[in-house]
Design a protein around this motif. Sequence first.
Motif, PDB file in Angstrom:
ATOM      1  N   THR A   7       5.436 -73.329 -12.475  1.00 53.66           N
ATOM      2  CA  THR A   7       4.068 -73.646 -12.136  1.00 53.66           C
ATOM      3  C   THR A   7       3.836 -74.820 -11.521  1.00 53.66           C
ATOM      4  OG1 THR A   7       3.997 -74.050 -14.692  1.00 53.66           O
ATOM      5  CG2 THR A   7       2.526 -72.229 -13.680  1.00 53.66           C
ATOM      6  N   THR A   8       4.449 -75.716 -11.757  1.00 51.29           N
ATOM      7  CA  THR A   8       4.175 -77.293 -11.282  1.00 51.29           C
ATOM      8  C   THR A   8       5.636 -77.663 -10.870  1.00 51.29           C
ATOM      9  OG1 THR A   8       4.043 -78.406 -13.503  1.00 51.29           O
ATOM     10  CG2 THR A   8       2.009 -77.736 -12.229  1.00 51.29           C
ATOM     11  N   LYS A   9       5.646 -78.690 -10.056  1.00 54.69           N
ATOM     12  CA  LYS A   9       6.804 -79.755  -9.560  1.00 54.69           C
ATOM     13  C   LYS A   9       6.214 -81.104  -9.235  1.00 54.69           C
ATOM     14  CE  LYS A   9      11.013 -80.704  -8.737  1.00 54.69           C
ATOM     15  NZ  LYS A   9      12.188 -80.719  -9.806  1.00 54.69           N
ATOM     16  N   GLY A  10       6.512 -81.969 -10.196  1.00 57.31           N
ATOM     17  CA  GLY A  10       5.958 -83.390 -10.153  1.00 57.31           C
ATOM     18  C   GLY A  10       4.553 -83.495  -9.986  1.00 57.31           C
ATOM     19  N   GLY A  11       3.894 -82.394 -10.878  1.00 59.09           N
ATOM     20  CA  GLY A  11       2.377 -82.495 -10.857  1.00 59.09           C
ATOM     21  C   GLY A  11       1.709 -81.656  -9.921  1.00 59.09           C
ATOM     22  N   LYS A  12       2.442 -81.146  -8.993  1.00 57.14           N
ATOM     23  CA  LYS A  12       1.826 -80.158  -7.885  1.00 57.14           C
ATOM     24  C   LYS A  12       2.115 -78.977  -8.147  1.00 57.14           C
ATOM     25  CE  LYS A  12       3.169 -84.066  -4.509  1.00 57.14           C
ATOM     26  NZ  LYS A  12       1.465 -84.662  -4.422  1.00 57.14           N
ATOM     27  N   HIS A  13       1.234 -78.109  -7.965  1.00 56.72           N
ATOM     28  CA  HIS A  13       0.841 -76.714  -8.523  1.00 56.72           C
ATOM     29  C   HIS A  13       1.628 -75.776  -7.370  1.00 56.72           C
ATOM     30  CE1 HIS A  13      -1.656 -77.430 -11.952  1.00 56.72           C
ATOM     31  NE2 HIS A  13      -1.988 -78.669 -11.333  1.00 56.72           N
ATOM     32  N   ALA A  14       2.352 -74.809  -7.932  1.00 53.28           N
ATOM     33  CA  ALA A  14       3.255 -73.950  -6.906  1.00 53.28           C
ATOM     34  C   ALA A  14       2.562 -72.500  -7.106  1.00 53.28           C
ATOM     35  CB  ALA A  14       4.520 -73.753  -7.189  1.00 53.28           C
ATOM     36  N   ILE A  15       3.061 -71.690  -7.829  1.00 55.05           N
ATOM     37  CA  ILE A  15       2.441 -70.453  -8.460  1.00 55.05           C
ATOM     38  C   ILE A  15       1.841 -70.744  -9.660  1.00 55.05           C
ATOM     39  CG2 ILE A  15       2.637 -67.913  -9.301  1.00 55.05           C
ATOM     40  CD1 ILE A  15       4.853 -67.581  -7.519  1.00 55.05           C
ATOM     41  N   ASP A  16       0.195 -70.666  -9.772  1.00 52.13           N
ATOM     42  CA  ASP A  16      -0.547 -71.356 -10.821  1.00 52.13           C
ATOM     43  C   ASP A  16      -0.871 -70.112 -11.868  1.00 52.13           C
ATOM     44  OD1 ASP A  16      -2.370 -70.029  -9.027  1.00 52.13           O
ATOM     45  OD2 ASP A  16      -3.371 -71.962  -8.578  1.00 52.13           O
ATOM     46  N   TYR A  17      -0.898 -68.934 -11.429  1.00 53.59           N
ATOM     47  CA  TYR A  17      -1.234 -67.727 -12.260  1.00 53.59           C
ATOM     48  C   TYR A  17      -0.951 -66.384 -11.619  1.00 53.59           C
ATOM     49  CZ  TYR A  17      -5.656 -67.731  -9.687  1.00 53.59           C
ATOM     50  OH  TYR A  17      -6.693 -67.441  -8.774  1.00 53.59           O
ATOM     51  N   LEU A  18      -1.271 -65.309 -12.543  1.00 50.84           N
ATOM     52  CA  LEU A  18      -0.785 -63.900 -12.139  1.00 50.84           C
ATOM     53  C   LEU A  18      -1.928 -63.198 -11.755  1.00 50.84           C
ATOM     54  CD1 LEU A  18       2.150 -63.202 -14.628  1.00 50.84           C
ATOM     55  CD2 LEU A  18       2.135 -64.430 -12.573  1.00 50.84           C
ATOM     56  N   THR A  19      -1.944 -62.332 -11.075  1.00 49.16           N
ATOM     57  CA  THR A  19      -3.298 -61.562 -10.714  1.00 49.16           C
ATOM     58  C   THR A  19      -2.499 -59.936 -10.077  1.00 49.16           C
ATOM     59  OG1 THR A  19      -5.187 -61.494  -9.540  1.00 49.16           O
ATOM     60  CG2 THR A  19      -3.489 -62.306  -8.253  1.00 49.16           C
ATOM     61  N   THR A  20      -3.605 -59.268  -9.589  1.00 47.49           N
ATOM     62  CA  THR A  20      -3.180 -58.005  -9.062  1.00 47.49           C
ATOM     63  C   THR A  20      -2.172 -57.870  -8.055  1.00 47.49           C
ATOM     64  OG1 THR A  20      -5.390 -57.210  -9.833  1.00 47.49           O
ATOM     65  CG2 THR A  20      -3.962 -55.706  -8.506  1.00 47.49           C
ATOM     66  N   PHE A  21      -1.270 -57.262  -8.013  1.00 46.26           N
ATOM     67  CA  PHE A  21      -0.007 -57.108  -6.935  1.00 46.26           C
ATOM     68  C   PHE A  21      -0.764 -56.854  -5.460  1.00 46.26           C
ATOM     69  CE2 PHE A  21      -0.767 -52.414  -7.666  1.00 46.26           C
ATOM     70  CZ  PHE A  21      -0.081 -52.050  -6.578  1.00 46.26           C
ATOM     71  N   SER A  22      -1.712 -56.004  -5.400  1.00 52.23           N
ATOM     72  CA  SER A  22      -2.306 -55.637  -4.289  1.00 52.23           C
ATOM     73  C   SER A  22      -3.484 -56.413  -3.588  1.00 52.23           C
ATOM     74  CB  SER A  22      -2.962 -54.197  -4.329  1.00 52.23           C
ATOM     75  OG  SER A  22      -3.849 -53.936  -5.012  1.00 52.23           O
ATOM     76  N   ARG A  23      -3.700 -57.653  -4.367  1.00 55.18           N
ATOM     77  CA  ARG A  23      -4.952 -58.521  -3.781  1.00 55.18           C
ATOM     78  C   ARG A  23      -4.815 -58.965  -2.623  1.00 55.18           C
ATOM     79  NH1 ARG A  23      -5.273 -64.037  -3.738  1.00 55.18           N
ATOM     80  NH2 ARG A  23      -7.317 -64.574  -3.209  1.00 55.18           N
ATOM     81  N   THR A  24      -3.823 -59.484  -2.206  1.00 59.21           N
ATOM     82  CA  THR A  24      -3.603 -59.877  -0.707  1.00 59.21           C
ATOM     83  C   THR A  24      -2.897 -58.815   0.485  1.00 59.21           C
ATOM     84  OG1 THR A  24      -3.281 -62.142  -1.210  1.00 59.21           O
ATOM     85  CG2 THR A  24      -2.497 -61.488   0.863  1.00 59.21           C
ATOM     86  N   GLU A  25      -1.752 -58.149  -0.102  1.00 63.18           N
ATOM     87  CA  GLU A  25      -1.464 -56.894   0.655  1.00 63.18           C
ATOM     88  C   GLU A  25      -1.904 -55.596  -0.164  1.00 63.18           C
ATOM     89  OE1 GLU A  25      -0.063 -57.251   3.268  1.00 63.18           O
ATOM     90  OE2 GLU A  25       0.369 -59.537   3.526  1.00 63.18           O
ATOM     91  N   ALA A  26      -3.428 -55.080   0.309  1.00 63.20           N
ATOM     92  CA  ALA A  26      -3.821 -54.034  -0.140  1.00 63.20           C
ATOM     93  C   ALA A  26      -2.920 -52.675  -0.216  1.00 63.20           C
ATOM     94  CB  ALA A  26      -5.229 -53.818   0.431  1.00 63.20           C
ATOM     95  N   SER A  27      -2.195 -52.527   0.919  1.00 62.95           N
ATOM     96  CA  SER A  27      -1.509 -51.266   1.157  1.00 62.95           C
ATOM     97  C   SER A  27       0.046 -51.625   0.134  1.00 62.95           C
ATOM     98  CB  SER A  27      -1.106 -51.317   2.461  1.00 62.95           C
ATOM     99  OG  SER A  27      -0.238 -52.115   3.012  1.00 62.95           O
ATOM    100  N   ALA A  28       0.413 -52.594  -0.470  1.00 60.68           N
ATOM    101  CA  ALA A  28       1.617 -52.517  -0.909  1.00 60.68           C
ATOM    102  C   ALA A  28       1.875 -51.453  -1.893  1.00 60.68           C
ATOM    103  CB  ALA A  28       1.392 -53.909  -1.959  1.00 60.68           C
ATOM    104  N   ASP A  29       3.070 -51.106  -1.826  1.00 61.97           N
ATOM    105  CA  ASP A  29       3.464 -49.857  -2.809  1.00 61.97           C
ATOM    106  C   ASP A  29       4.501 -50.101  -3.351  1.00 61.97           C
ATOM    107  OD1 ASP A  29       3.935 -47.192  -3.511  1.00 61.97           O
ATOM    108  OD2 ASP A  29       4.773 -46.355  -1.591  1.00 61.97           O
ATOM    109  N   PRO A  30       4.332 -50.420  -4.693  1.00 64.95           N
ATOM    110  CA  PRO A  30       5.602 -50.710  -5.505  1.00 64.95           C
ATOM    111  C   PRO A  30       6.552 -49.407  -5.855  1.00 64.95           C
ATOM    112  CG  PRO A  30       3.270 -51.676  -6.502  1.00 64.95           C
ATOM    113  CD  PRO A  30       3.074 -50.695  -5.348  1.00 64.95           C
ATOM    114  N   CYS A  31       5.838 -48.269  -5.680  1.00 62.21           N
ATOM    115  CA  CYS A  31       6.650 -46.956  -6.017  1.00 62.21           C
ATOM    116  C   CYS A  31       7.562 -46.693  -4.925  1.00 62.21           C
ATOM    117  CB  CYS A  31       5.760 -45.865  -6.157  1.00 62.21           C
ATOM    118  SG  CYS A  31       5.190 -45.831  -7.824  1.00 62.21           S
TER     119      CYS A  31
END
Length: 217
Positions: A93-117
């Motif tokens: 989540t952080t490196k030296g106090g700087k945030h990277a991936i801060d939390y989890l959310t839905t897989f298709s939030r940015t890539e709406a056409s994402a197909d995990p199957c």
Amino acid sequence: MRTAKAERFAIAGLILLAHATLAIAANPAADLDQCANGGVGDPPVVCSGAAWQNGNLNSNQAHYREDDSVPYRMRFTNLTPSGTYTVTISWDTTKGGKHAIDYLTTFSRTEASADPCSGVSGCGSPSTFAIPVDSNVTGAGVTPIAGNFTLYNGTITAVSAYTLSGTYAGDSTTQIAITFTTTVSDPVLAWGGHIATQIDWGAGNSASGITGSPYHT
């Protein structure tokens, strides 16, 4: 258990990663993939087929920015139908106090056409489970974007509390455990990793403020 890392062009060479360990049963296995959504300046790529990659992503393959959510999928094999399993997902989540991936959310939030199957025979029948709010994030004054874990050919029965190792002031890793049942030997679990933004964490404190490649499994 194999692990995956993802390097994002807009994050100054930072490698973002998620890794997972699987518990229970004799010989279960899992592969963790992330979506290569097309290199910088290239036409967008749909998250299916070869776009799901098990290795690093760089600017030739992906163009995620702060506040995007990287799609992840975990493909299980050798599970026993009707069995109960627990998988633990962890991310730096952080490196030296700087945030990277801060939390989890839905897989298709940015890539709406994402197909995990994609490429998984018989994959379907998705069920969802609300991703709990991380009190470490809200306690820092940030409101996560709501989202769901999605499990194909199975049902999520419980999700643990978050465990934070380290502190946001330095280096930290967060993990969460997901318990599920399955109707097949090869279910698929999908979620998204939100790339921390300076809008939430302040200038110089977000993913683009991290130099080098400090995130390794």
